[in-house]
Design an enzyme around this catalytic site. Structure first.
Site: not given
Ligand code: AMP
Ligand code: MG
Length: 533
Positions: A138-139, A280
């Protein structure tokens, strides 16, 4: 008004290629380092806390920081002139396995400010809605993880640990659904957005993904851009002549290794466990970044990890962080091979960096112990004894080192176990042999201090400048979160102020320097955290 002098340079955007697609849907992105994407508006932004000092550095007045416009901008509902939002593309190794494209799935860069004091800062929203890199998620970010990021990154900064920082924490007014322990108990939680800042958010994974996809030209462009934007002294070497491009690239890699190692040494100094050291999450500037299920060591335990997702393998446990950093640096070196051609010089830098870690770790420990310098001939034994002593019984790491400054080596009757009494968990369970062994090490340490010859005052000052009195203990962050869920942010403000001066005694606030209370030993959020955020 209040932000009119602000200059957005957005160098990343100008120098590097953009994704040609501008619609916001999940996809694999090729031949580009970022996608233009706007934050998704939220329903009722309200500012919870702002780092005034950082705001001032950027050029925001305190009036602007208190305005509704500020809340709107830093919730992603509005842009300031010059902002140009985008999400960047990167990949990474997660828990030792190549994961392919990851990218800013819930981070959106608003723009890069040129500071009036020199240098640049990129402003990045975390939790501002989906991007092409969201992979179906969903960010968004929940309040609890946003509080943890805001408080901890600022606390780390004030401890002197290289880190990204946090400008603001804004409540979105919307809820976010999360299954905190991935056990089928999904719940609605308040959503929030942190604006974090860094001179650069470039990660190892940005380079890795270019290399993995065979995008050699893009890799080289990213490297050249990084030299220009983030390592200008190396760019100057190139421009001045006298060095080949390859030599400067190697110099750069050497610097990335050293910065990464310096960061890990600092984590070891203050007892910080990142919890998710995937490539990352590794910054090329050696900044602590992506605060997730991190934790602070209470009782000294090199095997401890706060991350329940890693509970079995303990890949990212406290004592493993330098080895993992070095593994991550090997992955970065692999990614650079297409432009550096030769492996041998990279391997040499990597081997040297392992030695560099050992050296810096000793320098750090000598400072924590109040010694002028680490003496290779005798201190190896002292350190291994210390490592053993710290694990004979549950001993609070932060309190132990802080109390050590009041150990008087000139007092023949001084017993170390008495001096460090407040550091023991369950002191009533202390065995006589353990006390004896601690005191025996204390006698060796006293002897060593006397030989070292630093005055007690000087030693105390040196130790108190590297051994913090206050750290963001896991249970403290959880108490802030529990209060915040009831709409009360007073503890957030109190701890934020406290942690700005972590080395000062701060009378009246010493209850925040006490060891973890027993109720917090196994409580969720206080001793174990998942990646759900
Ligand atoms: P992290 O474990 O937080 O470093 O995240 C790993 C990857 O997952 C990154 O690419 C993040 O952007 C992405 N990610 C994590 N949480 C979300 C979320 N709620 N929505 C979209 N992407 C996410
Ligand atoms: Mg991450």
């Amino acid at each position: 008004m209040s932000y009119s002098g602000l200059v957005f340079e957005n160098r990343f955007l100008h120098a590097l290629p953009a994704d040609e697609i501008v619609q916001n849907y999940g996809r694999q992105v090729h031949g580009a380092l970022y996608s233009m994407v706007s934050p998704t508006p939220v329903s009722a932004p309200s500012t919870i806390i702002v780092s005034d000092e950082l705001a001032e550095q950027i050029g925001f007045s305190s009036e602007f920081c208190r305005s509704q416009q500020f809340a709107s901008v830093f919730a992603g509902n509005a842009l300031l002139p010059g902002m140009s939002p985008y999400a960047s593309r990167y990949g990474g190794h997660q828990f030792g396995h190549w994961a392919g494209q990851l990218g800013d799935g819930r981070a959106i860069n608003l723009g890069e400010v040129a500071l009036s004091s020199g240098g640049h800062l990129t402003l990045q929203l975390k939790g501002a809605g989906p991007t092409p890199y969201s992979r179906g998620a969903d960010g968004r970010a929940v309040l609890r993880s946003s509080i943890r990021e805001f408080l901890c990154s600022e606390a780390m900064h004030h401890l002197g640990v290289p880190t990204t920082r946090a400008l603001s924490l804004v409540l979105s007014g919307d809820t976010v659904v999360r299954d905190m322990f991935y056990n089928g108990n999904a719940q609605e939680e308040p959503g929030a957005i942190v604006c974090r800042t860094a001179p650069s958010f470039t990660r190892f994974g940005h380079f890795q993904l270019c290399a993995f996809k065979g995008e050699k030209e893009l890799l080289q462009r990213l490297l050249d851009y990084t030299l220009e934007a983030d390592f200008p002294h190396l760019q100057a070497m190139l421009l001045q002549g006298g060095y080949t491009r390859q030599e400067v690239y190697l110099q750069w890699f050497d610097e990335v290794c050293r910065r990464t190692i310096d960061m890990i040494v600092e984590w070891m100094r203050v007892g910080f466990v990142h919890g998710v050291m995937n490539t990352d999450n590794m910054s090329i500037l050696g900044l602590t970044m992506d605060y997730g299920p991190y934790g602070w060591v209470d009782n000294y335990d090199p095997d401890w990890t706060p991350n329940t997702t890693d509970a079995e393998m303990r890949r990212y446990r406290f004592g493993q962080q330098s080895a993992v950093a070095q593994w991550n640096l090997w992955q970065l070196a692999n990614a650079l091979l297409p432009v550096l051609h030769e492996a041998a010089p990279l391997e040499k830098i990597l081997r040297d960096s392992a030695v560099y870690y050992e050296e810096q770790w000793r320098v750090m420990l000598a400072r924590k112990l109040g010694l002028n310098a680490f003496d290779d001939a005798v201190d190896e034994g002292l350190i291994s004894g210390l490592n053993r002593v710290l694990q004979l019984h549950e001993i609070d790491m932060t309190i132990f080192y802080r109390m050590l400054a009041s150990f008087n080596p000139y007092q023949a009757e001084a017993r170390l176990a008495d001096v460090i009494l407040p550091a023991f968990y369950r002191p009533e369970e202390l065995a006589e042999e353990v006390i004896a062994e601690i005191n025996a090490w204390g006698a060796l340490y006293a002897e060593r201090l006397c030989r070292d010859g630093m005055s007690p005052e000087q030693r105390c000052a040196q130790m108190n400048a590297v051994n913090p009195k206050y750290v963001l203990r896991n249970y403290m962050a959880q108490q802030v979160i529990d209060q915040a869920h009831m709409g009360d942010y007073s503890l957030l403000h109190e701890l934020y102020a406290l942690l700005r001066n972590p080395y000062d005694e701060q009378p009246g606030l010493t209850h925040h320097a006490e060891k973890r209370p027993d109720w917090a030993r196994h409580k969720a959020g206080c001793s174990m955290l998942s990646c759900s955020s």
